[in-house]
Motif scaffolding. Sequence first.
Motif, PDB file in Angstrom:
ATOM      1  N   PRO A  34       0.830  -1.196   0.000  1.00 46.97           N
ATOM      2  CA  PRO A  34       0.000   0.000   0.000  1.00 46.97           C
ATOM      3  C   PRO A  34       0.873   1.258   0.000  1.00 46.97           C
ATOM      4  N   GLU A  84      -5.355  11.991  -6.378  1.00 45.04           N
ATOM      5  CA  GLU A  84      -5.553  10.640  -5.863  1.00 45.04           C
ATOM      6  C   GLU A  84      -5.007  10.532  -4.434  1.00 45.04           C
ATOM      7  N   ASP A 120      -3.984   6.481   0.048  1.00 46.77           N
ATOM      8  CA  ASP A 120      -4.570   5.221   0.508  1.00 46.77           C
ATOM      9  C   ASP A 120      -5.446   4.540  -0.547  1.00 46.77           C
ATOM     10  N   GLN A 121      -5.467   5.086  -1.771  1.00 51.86           N
ATOM     11  CA  GLN A 121      -6.142   4.443  -2.894  1.00 51.86           C
ATOM     12  C   GLN A 121      -5.156   3.920  -3.944  1.00 51.86           C
ATOM     13  N   ILE A 122      -3.856   4.099  -3.649  1.00 50.61           N
ATOM     14  CA  ILE A 122      -2.807   3.710  -4.597  1.00 50.61           C
ATOM     15  C   ILE A 122      -2.040   2.509  -4.057  1.00 50.61           C
ATOM     16  N   TYR A 123      -1.809   1.540  -4.929  1.00 52.71           N
ATOM     17  CA  TYR A 123      -0.948   0.417  -4.591  1.00 52.71           C
ATOM     18  C   TYR A 123       0.394   0.664  -5.266  1.00 52.71           C
ATOM     19  N   ARG A 153      -6.221  -5.110  -6.017  1.00 50.30           N
ATOM     20  CA  ARG A 153      -7.685  -5.224  -6.131  1.00 50.30           C
ATOM     21  C   ARG A 153      -8.281  -5.861  -4.875  1.00 50.30           C
ATOM     22  N   GLY A 203      -8.873  -3.354  -2.471  1.00 51.97           N
ATOM     23  CA  GLY A 203      -9.806  -2.308  -2.879  1.00 51.97           C
ATOM     24  C   GLY A 203      -9.142  -1.046  -3.407  1.00 51.97           C
ATOM     25  N   ARG A 204      -7.911  -1.167  -3.866  1.00 52.85           N
ATOM     26  CA  ARG A 204      -7.203   0.001  -4.395  1.00 52.85           C
ATOM     27  C   ARG A 204      -7.754   0.379  -5.763  1.00 52.85           C
ATOM     28  N   ARG A 205      -7.713   1.674  -6.071  1.00 49.08           N
ATOM     29  CA  ARG A 205      -8.208   2.168  -7.352  1.00 49.08           C
ATOM     30  C   ARG A 205      -7.102   2.414  -8.361  1.00 49.08           C
ATOM     31  N   TYR A 206      -5.852   2.520  -7.869  1.00 46.77           N
ATOM     32  CA  TYR A 206      -4.728   2.856  -8.740  1.00 46.77           C
ATOM     33  C   TYR A 206      -3.524   1.979  -8.411  1.00 46.77           C
ATOM     34  N   SER A 219      -5.212   3.220 -13.649  1.00 45.24           N
ATOM     35  CA  SER A 219      -6.402   2.882 -12.879  1.00 45.24           C
ATOM     36  C   SER A 219      -6.587   1.379 -12.916  1.00 45.24           C
TER      37      SER A 219
END
Length: 193
Positions: A72, A89, A92-95, A124, A127-130, A192
């Motif tokens: 993460p 972004e 916490d939405q980026i891996y 995924r 639950g990451r978006r990027y 994405s």
Amino acid sequence: MIATRILTGDAVAGALDDLARLRIAVFRDWPYLYDGDVDYERDYLTAYQSPGAVVVAAYDGARMVGAATGAPMEHHAGDFAAAFATRAEPLDQIYYCAESVLLPEYRGHGLGHAFFDGRDAQARTLGRRYSAFCSVIRPADHPLRPAEYRPLDGFWRKRGYAPLPGVIAGFDWKDIGEAAQTRKSLQFWMKSL
């Protein structure tokens, strides 16, 4: 026969020495030119025992011949917060797809795709978006650049990544043949999920 294994949590601990040696061997080459040591590597790699982190390892029998790491992005916030300060972004939405290392004789057989596929699956699951990674920036006329060097930009673009204009991180490491660490710039790429 090459097999890939997904390592997480405690399973990473047993692979740290192999992963450290592999990173030193592969990153010694262009474009990283890294003059590393096993003690630093072992310490650095313990971050991949954390929740959400993954190591996608490639084995030829019992020998690790390649690996890719991911975690993460907020686990690396101290290093990357400034680079992403102007981005919308949230971290916490980026891996973060950290390193991919593969011995030269195993390249060209689809393991790069397996590395990205494994990290994408982990992202995924969380639950990451990027998904993002960074690559070192070296001048085209650098004296140690091999004449036959072929950048990986085309491979990364086919995987859906694009460079993020102005999103550049700085890291220090010692290049081979140098006496001290110097700052290197690394360009972030993202897609994405």
